[in-house]
Design a protein around this motif. Structure first.
Motif, PDB file in Angstrom:
ATOM      1  N   ARG A 132      92.352  94.691  18.595  1.00  0.00           N
ATOM      2  CA  ARG A 132      93.392  94.596  19.740  1.00  0.00           C
ATOM      3  C   ARG A 132      92.869  94.983  21.333  1.00  0.00           C
ATOM      4  N   ALA A 133      91.915  96.158  21.693  1.00  0.00           N
ATOM      5  CA  ALA A 133      91.759  96.451  22.494  1.00  0.00           C
ATOM      6  C   ALA A 133      90.810  95.213  23.792  1.00  0.00           C
ATOM      7  N   THR A 134      89.645  94.838  23.167  1.00  0.00           N
ATOM      8  CA  THR A 134      89.593  93.633  23.186  1.00  0.00           C
ATOM      9  C   THR A 134      90.909  92.291  23.904  1.00  0.00           C
ATOM     10  N   ILE A 135      91.755  92.220  23.479  1.00  0.00           N
ATOM     11  CA  ILE A 135      92.206  91.182  23.241  1.00  0.00           C
ATOM     12  C   ILE A 135      93.269  91.333  24.114  1.00  0.00           C
ATOM     13  N   GLU A 136      93.634  92.787  24.628  1.00  0.00           N
ATOM     14  CA  GLU A 136      94.372  93.364  25.693  1.00  0.00           C
ATOM     15  C   GLU A 136      93.308  93.072  27.251  1.00  0.00           C
ATOM     16  N   GLN A 137      91.890  93.677  27.023  1.00  0.00           N
ATOM     17  CA  GLN A 137      91.361  92.949  27.902  1.00  0.00           C
ATOM     18  C   GLN A 137      91.476  92.250  28.216  1.00  0.00           C
ATOM     19  N   LEU A 138      91.157  91.343  27.916  1.00  0.00           N
ATOM     20  CA  LEU A 138      90.760  89.825  27.968  1.00  0.00           C
ATOM     21  C   LEU A 138      92.473  89.735  28.932  1.00  0.00           C
ATOM     22  N   ARG A 139      93.242  89.866  28.526  1.00  0.00           N
ATOM     23  CA  ARG A 139      94.385  89.164  28.921  1.00  0.00           C
ATOM     24  C   ARG A 139      94.968  89.888  30.584  1.00  0.00           C
ATOM     25  N   ASP A 140      94.090  91.352  30.629  1.00  0.00           N
ATOM     26  CA  ASP A 140      94.408  91.794  31.553  1.00  0.00           C
ATOM     27  C   ASP A 140      93.322  90.859  32.633  1.00  0.00           C
ATOM     28  N   VAL A 141      91.889  90.787  32.386  1.00  0.00           N
ATOM     29  CA  VAL A 141      90.989  89.995  33.279  1.00  0.00           C
ATOM     30  C   VAL A 141      92.055  88.203  33.651  1.00  0.00           C
ATOM     31  N   VAL A 142      92.039  87.366  32.777  1.00  0.00           N
ATOM     32  CA  VAL A 142      93.556  86.386  32.622  1.00  0.00           C
ATOM     33  C   VAL A 142      94.370  86.723  33.658  1.00  0.00           C
ATOM     34  N   GLU A 143      95.039  87.724  33.182  1.00  0.00           N
ATOM     35  CA  GLU A 143      96.285  88.163  34.286  1.00  0.00           C
ATOM     36  C   GLU A 143      95.696  88.134  35.639  1.00  0.00           C
ATOM     37  N   ALA A 144      94.570  88.746  36.397  1.00  0.00           N
ATOM     38  CA  ALA A 144      94.473  89.113  37.021  1.00  0.00           C
ATOM     39  C   ALA A 144      94.045  87.705  38.280  1.00  0.00           C
ATOM     40  N   ALA A 145      92.885  86.616  37.500  1.00  0.00           N
ATOM     41  CA  ALA A 145      92.590  85.228  37.872  1.00  0.00           C
ATOM     42  C   ALA A 145      93.789  84.452  38.090  1.00  0.00           C
ATOM     43  N   LEU A 146      95.318  84.285  37.030  1.00  0.00           N
ATOM     44  CA  LEU A 146      95.958  83.579  37.126  1.00  0.00           C
ATOM     45  C   LEU A 146      96.774  84.682  38.389  1.00  0.00           C
TER      46      LEU A 146
END
Length: 126
Positions: free
Chosen positions: A94-108
Motif C-alpha cells: 500500500r505504501a508503494t501504491i500511495e507513492q505512485l499515486r503521489d507522483v501521478v497526481e503531481a503529473a496530472l
C-alpha cells in the motif's frame, strides 16, 4: 494508519490499474516529446468505476529526468500488484501504491480519489 487501509480490494484494484496505466501514458508521451516536441502531450485516461480525477491538467513535459526515473521505478514496482501477484492488503504494498499515486497526481496536477475516500487536496513537493 495508511490512507488506503480503509478501502476494499476492488477499490484498490481499480485504483492500481488506473495509476499503472496513467503512469505508462505519461512515460510514453514524455519519451515521444523528448524526440519530437510536436508530439502530443500526455492525455488523461478514462477512469474506471470507483476512481475520480478532478480537474486534471497533465504536464506536457516531465519536470526532470529524475521524475521520469522515479515514475518508471514505481510503475515497475506496482506491476506485480496490478497483476495480482502481490497482496494489496500488505502495508508495504500500500505504501508503494500511495507513492505512485503521489507522483501521478503531481503529473496530472489533480487529485486521484478512490470511491468512498474523502476529498484529497493536491499537495506537490519535490
Amino acid at each position: 494508519m495508511d490512507p488506503l487501509s480503509a478501502f476494499a480490494g476492488t477499490a484498490i484494484t481499480q485504483g492500481v490499474k488506473f495509476l499503472y496505466e496513467q503512469a505508462g501514458e505519461f512515460l510514453s508521451a514524455w519519451r515521444a516529446r523528448r524526440h519530437d516536441k510536436d508530439a502530443p502531450p500526455p492525455r488523461v485516461l478514462d477512469t474506471p468505476d470507483g476512481v475520480t480525477v478532478t480537474g486534471p491538467r497533465p504536464l506536457a513535459d516531465p519536470p526532470s529526468e529524475e521524475a521520469i526515473r522515479v515514475l518508471e521505478q514505481l510503475r515497475e514496482q506496482v506491476e506485480p500488484i496490478r497483476s495480482g501477484k502481490l497482496d494489496a492488503a500488505s502495508p508495504a504494498v500500500r505504501a508503494t501504491i500511495e507513492q505512485l499515486r503521489d507522483v501521478v497526481e503531481a503529473a496530472l496536477q489533480a487529485p486521484v480519489r478512490l470511491a468512498g475516500e474523502p476529498p484529497r487536496p493536491l499537495e506537490v513537493s519535490d
